[in-house]
Scaffold this active site. Sequence first.
Site, mmCIF file in Angstrom:
data_model
loop_
_atom_site.group_PDB
_atom_site.id
_atom_site.type_symbol
_atom_site.label_atom_id
_atom_site.label_comp_id
_atom_site.label_asym_id
_atom_site.label_seq_id
_atom_site.Cartn_x
_atom_site.Cartn_y
_atom_site.Cartn_z
ATOM 1 N N HIS A 206 0.865 -1.395 -0.008
ATOM 2 C CA HIS A 206 0.039 -0.130 -0.069
ATOM 3 C C HIS A 206 0.737 1.140 -0.301
ATOM 4 O O HIS A 206 0.430 2.466 -0.098
ATOM 5 C CB HIS A 206 -0.952 0.373 1.444
ATOM 6 C CG HIS A 206 -0.020 0.006 2.294
ATOM 7 N ND1 HIS A 206 0.705 -1.229 3.203
ATOM 8 C CD2 HIS A 206 0.437 1.269 3.044
ATOM 9 C CE1 HIS A 206 1.079 -0.653 4.382
ATOM 10 N NE2 HIS A 206 1.154 0.743 4.180
HETATM 11 C C1 UD1 Z 1 -1.429 5.445 6.484
HETATM 12 C C2 UD1 Z 1 -0.225 6.055 6.387
HETATM 13 C C3 UD1 Z 1 1.364 4.859 6.273
HETATM 14 C C4 UD1 Z 1 0.793 3.646 6.743
HETATM 15 C C5 UD1 Z 1 -0.780 3.315 6.022
HETATM 16 C C6 UD1 Z 1 -1.573 2.051 6.336
HETATM 17 C C7 UD1 Z 1 0.833 8.689 6.508
HETATM 18 C C8 UD1 Z 1 1.849 9.364 5.475
HETATM 19 N N1 UD1 Z 1 1.127 7.225 5.697
HETATM 20 O O1 UD1 Z 1 -1.283 5.943 4.555
HETATM 21 O O2 UD1 Z 1 2.752 5.178 6.711
HETATM 22 O O3 UD1 Z 1 2.213 2.567 6.364
HETATM 23 O O4 UD1 Z 1 -1.643 4.492 6.401
HETATM 24 O O5 UD1 Z 1 -1.252 2.112 8.106
HETATM 25 O O6 UD1 Z 1 0.137 8.927 7.482
HETATM 26 N N2 UD1 Z 1 -8.739 4.960 1.776
HETATM 27 C C9 UD1 Z 1 -10.161 4.372 2.135
HETATM 28 N N3 UD1 Z 1 -10.452 3.808 3.568
HETATM 29 C C10 UD1 Z 1 -9.626 3.587 4.730
HETATM 30 C C11 UD1 Z 1 -8.386 5.062 4.413
HETATM 31 C C12 UD1 Z 1 -7.773 5.034 2.925
HETATM 32 O O7 UD1 Z 1 -10.412 4.598 1.236
HETATM 33 O O8 UD1 Z 1 -10.437 3.911 5.660
HETATM 34 C C13 UD1 Z 1 -7.832 5.858 1.096
HETATM 35 C C14 UD1 Z 1 -8.745 7.088 0.654
HETATM 36 O O9 UD1 Z 1 -8.470 7.844 -0.802
HETATM 37 C C15 UD1 Z 1 -7.333 7.566 1.277
HETATM 38 C C16 UD1 Z 1 -5.937 7.153 0.603
HETATM 39 O O10 UD1 Z 1 -6.670 5.468 1.438
HETATM 40 O O11 UD1 Z 1 -7.412 8.980 0.152
HETATM 41 C C17 UD1 Z 1 -5.272 7.139 1.374
HETATM 42 O O12 UD1 Z 1 -5.246 7.018 2.460
HETATM 43 P P1 UD1 Z 1 -4.297 8.160 3.805
HETATM 44 O O13 UD1 Z 1 -4.462 7.824 5.160
HETATM 45 O O14 UD1 Z 1 -4.657 8.876 3.569
HETATM 46 O O15 UD1 Z 1 -2.554 6.975 3.286
HETATM 47 P P2 UD1 Z 1 -2.379 5.402 3.712
HETATM 48 O O16 UD1 Z 1 -2.252 4.598 2.454
HETATM 49 O O17 UD1 Z 1 -3.525 4.391 4.095
HETATM 50 N N1 UDP Z 2 -3.108 -5.435 9.257
HETATM 51 C C1 UDP Z 2 -3.842 -5.682 9.154
HETATM 52 N N2 UDP Z 2 -5.142 -5.656 8.270
HETATM 53 C C2 UDP Z 2 -4.917 -6.502 7.132
HETATM 54 C C3 UDP Z 2 -3.520 -5.727 7.327
HETATM 55 C C4 UDP Z 2 -2.355 -5.799 7.712
HETATM 56 O O1 UDP Z 2 -4.614 -5.568 10.426
HETATM 57 O O2 UDP Z 2 -5.263 -6.277 5.751
HETATM 58 C C5 UDP Z 2 -2.014 -5.635 10.525
HETATM 59 C C6 UDP Z 2 -0.698 -5.717 9.751
HETATM 60 O O3 UDP Z 2 -1.328 -7.562 10.780
HETATM 61 C C7 UDP Z 2 0.245 -4.878 11.018
HETATM 62 C C8 UDP Z 2 -0.570 -4.299 10.306
HETATM 63 O O4 UDP Z 2 -2.246 -3.968 10.130
HETATM 64 O O5 UDP Z 2 -0.236 -5.239 12.360
HETATM 65 C C9 UDP Z 2 0.531 -3.114 9.777
HETATM 66 O O6 UDP Z 2 0.017 -2.108 9.378
HETATM 67 P P1 UDP Z 2 -0.274 -1.054 8.190
HETATM 68 O O7 UDP Z 2 0.228 -2.346 7.156
HETATM 69 O O8 UDP Z 2 -1.422 -0.948 7.343
HETATM 70 O O9 UDP Z 2 1.368 -0.306 8.159
HETATM 71 P P2 UDP Z 2 2.583 0.414 8.374
HETATM 72 O O10 UDP Z 2 3.087 -0.677 8.398
HETATM 73 O O11 UDP Z 2 2.871 0.051 6.643
HETATM 74 O O12 UDP Z 2 2.386 1.155 9.036
#
Ligand code: UD1
Ligand code: UDP
Length: 361
Positions: A206
């Site tokens: 992601h």
């Molecule tokens: C964020 C974090 C990243 C973390 C990731 C996953 C930052 C800069 N990055 O990135 O470190 O690894 O979360 O946990 O904060 N969206 C949905 N539904 C949701 C959430 C997101 O549709 O519940 C979509 C929206 O279009 C949104 C996009 O995902 O604009 C990106 O979400 P965002 O929270 O901006 O960044 P992540 O990629 O989730």
């Molecule tokens: N995770 C989850 N469901 C999913 C994918 C990941 O619960 O579908 C959990 C995973 O086990 C880990 C955490 O989410 O504990 C990692 O978060 P994410 O990958 O969103 O963010 P990052 O670690 O890159 O900050």
Amino acid sequence: MRIATIVGARPQFIKAAAGSRALRKFHNEVLIHTGQHYDDNMSAVFFRELGIPEPDYNLGISGGSHAQMTSRMLTSIESILLKETPDAVLVYGDTNSTLAGALAAVKLHIPVIHVEAGNRLGTLDSPEEVNRIMTDHISTLDFCATEDALQKLQNEGLGDRAYCVGNIMYDSYLYYSDLAWDTPQVISFDGDKTPIPQEYYFMTCHREENTYSDDPLTEILMAMNSLDAPTIYAVHPRNHNRAKRVCEMHGFSNIILTQPVGYIDSVHLVKNAKKIVTDSGGLQCEAFYAGVQCVFVLDYVVWPETMVGNRNQLAKADHADIISKLSVSQTIDPNYHPFGDGHAAEKICSILSNWERNDKK
Ligand code: UD1
Ligand code: UDP
């Protein structure tokens, strides 16, 4: 003490599951959810399954550019902090919610506590790196997950405020991964329940670096599609359309696309997988805890502690590189435990109590 904790994204809910449980034994906590993640399977499921207390506030702020999201959070968090007047603000990890919470607090002269401090990739191209560096430097207390992170803060002149307590994600992993796995199935994009194959690879992807166009994901999925067992890919919502399109366009039939799963499902999917391919900081650590070999698709090392004995290897978003990294075997030293003892949250609470008695101004 009265502590305001700010969460907003999936990994922060998992950290807060351990953090709030320990914190509330000793302190009074106000829980603020920024709303950064909002789908049921990206947010509410964690509160339900992990027994995290209901947030006192949900700001409902998500999407937009980094600046838009962070600035909206900043002003909303400020008004809550002015109302709640906490003694300290606690933030986890490196998301935009982390930075907004820390910045709102420090501007009001409220001490900031940063959990999972000191991790460094070595590039400001990563949005999370920017959030980490800023937050570490404006915090009063920095809690590191590893000795390496502590060393990095010492190198940046922050040693006097930094403590190595272990990885709070490991607390959660130990606590929840022993629970029985009642629902060994995943939910497809169409909402159908799909049984989990006997043998499978588990994948998440992601990060901005791998999702800005079709190319990196196509390379990763091409590699996974060629393997000797299907891949379960739990897709972050930002990648939903792209993943579906790429799989359909290339006829990748050895990939099972699923909605995001809850944490209990996630750790069990990790534990029972043949191997893991991910760009997630949290998931690569869980693979390490479970002793399941991982290939980490990014140009930078996030957790150097895991990069031993081929247990976690960097790969480029290139199908040949991923296949080659998946083909080697790993060696596990059973005495090597770089992430602490699973009691990071208690250690944080104990340091906070001493700080409250002795140092807090
Ligand atoms: C964020 C974090 C990243 C973390 C990731 C996953 C930052 C800069 N990055 O990135 O470190 O690894 O979360 O946990 O904060 N969206 C949905 N539904 C949701 C959430 C997101 O549709 O519940 C979509 C929206 O279009 C949104 C996009 O995902 O604009 C990106 O979400 P965002 O929270 O901006 O960044 P992540 O990629 O989730
Ligand atoms: N995770 C989850 N469901 C999913 C994918 C990941 O619960 O579908 C959990 C995973 O086990 C880990 C955490 O989410 O504990 C990692 O978060 P994410 O990958 O969103 O963010 P990052 O670690 O890159 O900050």
